[in-house]
Design an enzyme around this catalytic site. Structure first.
Site, PDB file in Angstrom:
ATOM      1  CB  ALA A  76      -0.938  -0.007   1.199  1.00 49.56           C
ATOM      2  CD  GLN A 183      -5.046  -1.272   8.921  1.00 45.05           C
ATOM      3  OE1 GLN A 183      -5.702  -2.227   9.355  1.00 45.05           O
ATOM      4  NE2 GLN A 183      -3.741  -1.196   9.042  1.00 45.05           N
ATOM      5  CB  SER A 203      -1.458  -3.551   2.195  1.00 53.17           C
ATOM      6  OG  SER A 203      -0.381  -4.293   2.696  1.00 53.17           O
ATOM      7  N   GLY A 204      -1.592  -6.637   0.818  1.00 50.00           N
ATOM      8  CA  GLY A 204      -1.858  -8.062   1.061  1.00 50.00           C
ATOM      9  C   GLY A 204      -1.767  -8.460   2.525  1.00 50.00           C
ATOM     10  CB  THR A 244       9.942  -9.500 -13.019  1.00 52.61           C
ATOM     11  OG1 THR A 244      10.834  -9.230 -14.091  1.00 52.61           O
ATOM     12  CG2 THR A 244       9.428 -10.926 -13.117  1.00 52.61           C
ATOM     13  CB  CYS A 331       3.310   2.058   8.972  1.00 49.07           C
ATOM     14  SG  CYS A 331       1.950   0.898   9.075  1.00 49.07           S
TER      15      CYS A 331
HETATM   16  C1  LIG Z   1      -3.538   2.623   6.300  1.00 53.15           C
HETATM   17  C2  LIG Z   1      -2.246   2.057   5.818  1.00 53.15           C
HETATM   18  N1  LIG Z   1      -1.723   2.490   4.663  1.00 53.15           N
HETATM   19  C3  LIG Z   1      -0.582   2.015   4.167  1.00 53.15           C
HETATM   20  C4  LIG Z   1       0.133   1.047   4.850  1.00 53.15           C
HETATM   21  C5  LIG Z   1       1.399   0.537   4.243  1.00 53.15           C
HETATM   22  O1  LIG Z   1       1.174  -0.725   3.690  1.00 53.15           O
HETATM   23  P1  LIG Z   1       2.388  -1.628   3.174  1.00 53.15           P
HETATM   24  O2  LIG Z   1       2.992  -2.228   4.419  1.00 53.15           O
HETATM   25  O3  LIG Z   1       1.737  -2.645   2.307  1.00 53.15           O
HETATM   26  O4  LIG Z   1       3.310  -0.748   2.431  1.00 53.15           O
HETATM   27  C6  LIG Z   1      -0.361   0.578   6.082  1.00 53.15           C
HETATM   28  C7  LIG Z   1       0.357  -0.380   6.924  1.00 53.15           C
HETATM   29  O5  LIG Z   1       1.446  -0.726   6.868  1.00 53.15           O
HETATM   30  C8  LIG Z   1      -1.591   1.091   6.564  1.00 53.15           C
HETATM   31  O6  LIG Z   1      -2.090   0.665   7.711  1.00 53.15           O
END
Ligand SMILES: Cc1ncc(COP(=O)(O)O)c(C=O)c1O
Length: 349
Positions: A76, A183, A203-204, A244, A331
């Site tokens: 994400a 989320q 996000s996975g 890739t 994060c």
């Molecule tokens: C609301 C939100 N956005 C973005 C992210 C970032 O996602 P990623 O870890 O897939 O980069 C997160 C969590 O990490 C999140 O909670």
């Protein structure tokens, strides 16, 4: 997560374990189906390509979009950067971006980058529950606004934003609407046929899929949002995200999407009742406990608490053998400052 010698994991907003069924579908793509999905002229490439195509369909079916509207990314964070900076680069005629004070740093820092490069930015405040007011958006937006970026649900306090209303307002003023739904997807009903969202990040690893995979959905609406790539190369993902493809990750995200779609409503009820039970048990012995965020407009699996007089880090340390919970967003690597989300609600350190 059934090993009783481990602490109880209460940090699913930071990351979920990969569902065993997801892992099972991924494994062949590390071994027998290892091919490059761009090498469609031979068996190995075409097997990998089939895995990617199925995953794209499964994710599209969860979101109510067309498979061709999905751009796979590393997560994400990348999807947020691509949505915001990529939209600004492709549409230089408008120079204003609006977001909120409680966004993930992937959004806030992308907007900050644009501000340092000649863009005007407005950071909308939130109320004491973490809600963005549609009236505040209406006051801030104008004809020069290119993009409004408001998250679907917050990663710390779980507050669910009035996305449908906010997206409608953005469109009234000719602005595009992006939502960071990292989320929300897998926990809330997301049907892109029913709203004015142009761009959606996910996000996975927040929805029982693997880490290192995510997507940006670029809706094909009228007017159509143009996105300039951040990564140039072989022109993968319709030229918007070269590199890739992470086939095992994509296959895992696809399987997680399929599972989410079947379990969404039962899981929502199950998680809500576990969360509510946990909170009322705590409340019965700790009457002064305060809940941060909204009591109803909240992710089913989120609880954010304040226990007056107790330092969060001290509590976390003393319970570390038994409980794994967080005191802020995971994060922000190694960041020990207080949460920008809780500060935006008006709470002190
Ligand atoms: C609301 C939100 N956005 C973005 C992210 C970032 O996602 P990623 O870890 O897939 O980069 C997160 C969590 O990490 C999140 O909670």
């Amino acid at each position: 997560m059934n090993d009783l010698s481990l602490p109880i994991y209460l940090d699913y907003n930071a990351s979920t374990p990969t569902d065993p069924k997801v892992l099972e579908e991924m494994i062949p793509y590390f071994s027998s189906k290892f091919g490059n999905p761009s090498s469609i002229d031979h068996y190995f490439g075409s097997e990998a390509q089939k895995g990617v195509a199925l995953a794209r369909e499964r994710l599209a079916s969860l979101l109510g979009c067309n498979p061709s509207e999905i751009i796979f990314t590393s997560g994400a964070s990348e999807a947020d950067n691509l949505a915001i900076i990529g939209c600004a680069k492709a549409n230089p005629e408008k120079r204003k971006i609006i977001t909120s004070a409680i966004e993930h740093k992937a959004v806030l820092r992308s907007v900050e980058y644009l501000s340092k490069n000649g863009y005007e930015s407005t950071i909308l405040p939130v109320d004491t529950y973490g809600l963005v007011s549609p009236d505040d958006l209406r006051d801030a937006i104008d004809e020069n606004t290119l993009l409004v970026s408001i998250m679907m649900a917050n990663n710390e306090i779980g507050t669910i934003q009035p996305i449908v209303k906010l997206a409608t307002i953005a469109h009234e003023f000719g602005a595009f609407f992006h939502t960071d739904a990292a989320q929300g997807v897998g926990y809330l009903n997301v049907d892109l046929t029913q709203n004015d969202i142009d761009l959606l990040s996910l996000s996975g690893h927040k929805m029982y899929g693997p880490k290192g995979i995510g997507a940006l959905v670029i809706r094909r609406r009228s007017p159509r949002v143009k996105i300039e790539p951040l990564i140039y190369g072989g022109g993968h993902e319709r030229g918007i995200r070269s590199g890739t493809l992470n086939v095992p990750g994509i296959v895992g995200l696809g399987k997680a999407s399929e599972i989410s779609k079947t379990l969404l409503s039962t899981e929502k009820k199950r998680l809500e009742s576990l969360r509510n039970h946990f909170f009322s048990s705590l409340k019965s012995s700790l009457d002064e406990i305060i809940i941060n965020g909204h009591s109803k407009k909240r992710l089913p699996h989120n609880l954010n608490l304040c226990i007056p007089g107790v330092r969060n880090k001290a509590l976390q340390y003393s319970l570390r053998e038994e409980l794994a919970f967080s005191t802020g967003s995971a994060c922000e690597t190694g960041n020990v400052q207080s949460s920008h989300v809780l500060s935006a609600l008006g709470l002190d350190e």
